[in-house]
Write an enzyme that holds these catalytic residues in place. Structure first.
Site, PDB file in Angstrom:
ATOM      1  N   CYS A  75      29.254 -39.090 -39.681  1.00 51.59           N
ATOM      2  CA  CYS A  75      29.680 -40.498 -39.682  1.00 51.59           C
ATOM      3  C   CYS A  75      30.968 -40.780 -38.917  1.00 51.59           C
ATOM      4  O   CYS A  75      30.955 -41.563 -37.972  1.00 51.59           O
ATOM      5  CB  CYS A  75      29.829 -40.988 -41.122  1.00 51.59           C
ATOM      6  SG  CYS A  75      28.257 -41.066 -41.965  1.00 51.59           S
TER       7      CYS A  75
HETATM    8  C1  UDX Z   1      32.210 -40.409 -44.778  1.00 49.65           C
HETATM    9  C2  UDX Z   1      32.765 -41.558 -45.615  1.00 49.65           C
HETATM   10  O1  UDX Z   1      33.723 -41.039 -46.550  1.00 49.65           O
HETATM   11  C3  UDX Z   1      31.634 -42.297 -46.333  1.00 49.65           C
HETATM   12  O2  UDX Z   1      32.144 -43.409 -47.057  1.00 49.65           O
HETATM   13  C4  UDX Z   1      30.627 -42.775 -45.275  1.00 49.65           C
HETATM   14  O3  UDX Z   1      29.541 -43.449 -45.881  1.00 49.65           O
HETATM   15  C5  UDX Z   1      30.134 -41.592 -44.463  1.00 49.65           C
HETATM   16  O4  UDX Z   1      31.242 -40.901 -43.859  1.00 49.65           O
HETATM   17  P1  UDX Z   1      31.344 -37.924 -45.219  1.00 49.65           P
HETATM   18  O5  UDX Z   1      31.391 -37.784 -43.743  1.00 49.65           O
HETATM   19  O6  UDX Z   1      30.127 -37.510 -45.950  1.00 49.65           O
HETATM   20  O7  UDX Z   1      31.627 -39.448 -45.654  1.00 49.65           O
HETATM   21  O8  UDX Z   1      32.523 -37.037 -45.850  1.00 49.65           O
HETATM   22  P2  UDX Z   1      34.094 -37.250 -46.144  1.00 49.65           P
HETATM   23  O9  UDX Z   1      34.369 -36.689 -47.470  1.00 49.65           O
HETATM   24  O10 UDX Z   1      34.542 -38.616 -45.894  1.00 49.65           O
HETATM   25  O11 UDX Z   1      34.752 -36.249 -45.068  1.00 49.65           O
HETATM   26  C6  UDX Z   1      34.584 -36.428 -43.669  1.00 49.65           C
HETATM   27  C7  UDX Z   1      35.442 -35.417 -42.920  1.00 49.65           C
HETATM   28  O12 UDX Z   1      36.821 -35.713 -43.076  1.00 49.65           O
HETATM   29  C8  UDX Z   1      35.278 -33.965 -43.394  1.00 49.65           C
HETATM   30  O13 UDX Z   1      35.256 -33.102 -42.276  1.00 49.65           O
HETATM   31  C9  UDX Z   1      36.514 -33.727 -44.237  1.00 49.65           C
HETATM   32  O14 UDX Z   1      36.894 -32.363 -44.263  1.00 49.65           O
HETATM   33  C10 UDX Z   1      37.545 -34.558 -43.495  1.00 49.65           C
HETATM   34  N1  UDX Z   1      38.666 -35.007 -44.349  1.00 49.65           N
HETATM   35  C11 UDX Z   1      38.446 -35.860 -45.387  1.00 49.65           C
HETATM   36  C12 UDX Z   1      39.952 -34.580 -44.042  1.00 49.65           C
HETATM   37  O15 UDX Z   1      40.165 -33.809 -43.085  1.00 49.65           O
HETATM   38  N2  UDX Z   1      40.984 -35.026 -44.815  1.00 49.65           N
HETATM   39  C13 UDX Z   1      40.801 -35.889 -45.852  1.00 49.65           C
HETATM   40  O16 UDX Z   1      41.809 -36.257 -46.497  1.00 49.65           O
HETATM   41  C14 UDX Z   1      39.506 -36.299 -46.148  1.00 49.65           C
END
Ligand code: UDX
Length: 421
Positions: free
Chosen positions: A264
């Site tokens: 996403c």
């Molecule tokens: C995301 C959105 O959170 C969600 O609302 C949307 O519908 C789809 O995209 P997702 O991609 O499944 O969800 O996972 P998410 O937990 O948001 O993490 C995305 C990426 O960001 C991961 O690689 C995670 O490791 C990274 N991340 C997340 C960080 O590096 N730091 C953070 O503080 C949070």
């Protein structure tokens, strides 16, 4: 209610199965019979904690078909959940949405009742009204709002916690100008007790992109500040704990590290950049978010090089999925890391509890360990994904370069470098 779900990928499977758990009758529609067969055999086509259990529990409320027209006849509401992949220029590829709209329109033509069509797939503002609706009207010979309902209802599900997110959502965005569609969506989600946010279709579509873009911006901001903290021997996690106590800011999504991946954030931000440029608005901040994210893996490699001449050395990689509790490697930070290490002549051994089969398709020539302990025998270890089991390893005597803040590694390793702390 009786609902058709078009597309049994991630969003469709989670949405349909969770709606069945709420008591609705679900008709899954997909062109891929293999996915429908999986659902019929009680297995979800996508991995997501608790989803198979919910599917088994609600089997009598779930049927499948490849025939959209048949599904429409048997239901009053259709939710489009097909994928919107990325074109090479960053824009969205609407092929699947367009195909679904054509079939749906043909189905609507034969349907006597007022049927409501909802777009849940992530689409740029204007897509539902200027792409989906005209196709539906042309194919059905009917008029939107007069003869059938139309609206947007974006999802905010995180992989790995999607079932929980579905039942504990912060809000339900209802984008429509049609009172009947609004009522249908309110009835659909009534038992969730979440606030409804009513707006028009293109605002709802924009809310989805802006939510993802803002979260990704928070992460890249945390990473940029984290890089500065690192040079000044400041722990950025401590900084953001203090910063996040301000209720105007909040503490979430400030986990600095090797950057974001997944299906996403990178795709949606690139689409928003492309959309913005097409309207003549220079998306400076969004471009910087992507650039910072692209640079983080190279920062981790630079930290490794401080301690080791990579060429000919055995480098162990812990974690391949883009986040823990997922087998998804799309845009995983492990990909640029492995590419760079290979380019620099390292020997690579990797381990991930779930994502190794997918990674093998991309990198068949590297070594795949049987357990995380095997990876620990390398000259250096890089932590790319914070799987819980990596917090139970013994890092004593090791050289560890950490992209995700695994505290035990920080306490035990002989040489330890955290990317932003
Ligand atoms: C995301 C959105 O959170 C969600 O609302 C949307 O519908 C789809 O995209 P997702 O991609 O499944 O969800 O996972 P998410 O937990 O948001 O993490 C995305 C990426 O960001 C991961 O690689 C995670 O490791 C990274 N991340 C997340 C960080 O590096 N730091 C953070 O503080 C949070």
């Amino acid at each position: 209610m009786k609902i058709s779900i078009i597309g049994t990928g991630y969003v469709g499977s989670v949405t349909g199965i969770c709606l069945a758990e709420m008591g609705h009758q679900i008709h899954f529609v997909d062109i891929d019979q293999a996915k429908l067969d999986m659902i019929n055999s009680g297995r979800s086509p996508v991995f997501e904690p608790d989803l198979d259990d919910l599917l088994l529990k609600n089997r009598e409320r779930i049927t499948t078909t490849t025939d959209i027209a048949k599904a429409i006849r048997q239901t009053t509401l259709t939710i489009i959940c097909v994928g919107t992949p990325q074109n090479p220029d960053g824009s969205s590829d609407l092929r699947f949405i367009i195909d679904a709209a054509h079939s749906l329109g043909k189905g609507l033509k034969k349907d006597q009742k007022y049927h409501t069509v909802i777009v849940k797939s992530t689409v740029l503002p204007g897509t539902t009204s200027t792409v989906v609706q005209p196709i539906l009207e042309k194919e059905s010979g009917k008029l939107a709002i007069k003869d059938f309902g139309i609206g947007s209802n974006p999802e905010f599900l995180k992989e790995g916690s999607a079932v929980h997110d579905f039942f504990h959502t912060d809000r339900i965005v209802i984008g429509t100008n049609d009172p009947k569609t609004k009522d249908a969506l309110k009835a659909l989600y009534k038992s969730l007790h979440a606030p409804f946010f009513n707006t028009d279709i293109k605002t709802a579509e924009m809310i989805k992109y802006v939510s993802n873009a803002f979260l990704a911006t928070k992460i890249s901001f945390a990473n940029e500040i984290g890089n500065l903290c690192k040079l000044n021997e400041i722990n950025s996690y401590e900084v953001f704990r203090g910063v996040g106590m301000d209720s105007r800011i909040n503490p979430h999504f400030f986990r600095s590290g090797i950057g974001f991946g997944g299906s996403c954030f990178p795709k949606d931000i690139r689409a928003l950049i492309s959309f913005s440029e097409s309207k003549g608005v220079e998306p400076r901040i969004l471009k910087a978010v992507i650039r910072t994210n692209d640079e983080q893996p190279q920062k981790l490699i630079a930290l490794l090089k401080k301690h080791l001449d990579i060429k000919g050395k055995k480098i162990g990689i812990l974690g391949l999925s883009f986040k823990p509790d997922s087998d998804d490697i799309r845009e995983s930070r492990a990909i640029p890391i492995v590419l760079t290490l290979l380019h620099e002549g390292a020997e690579i051994i990797v381990y991930d509890p779930m994502a190794m089969p997918a990674f093998k398709n991309l990198f068949p020539g590297i070594s795949y360990a049987r357990s995380s302990d095997d990876v620990l025998k390398s000259d250096a270890i890089m932590i790319i994904t914070e799987w819980q089991e990596f917090s139970n390893l013994n890092y004593t005597g090791k050289l560890v370069i950490d992209g995700r803040k695994v505290n035990k590694a920080g306490r035990e390793a002989t040489i330890y470098e955290g990317i932003c702390w």
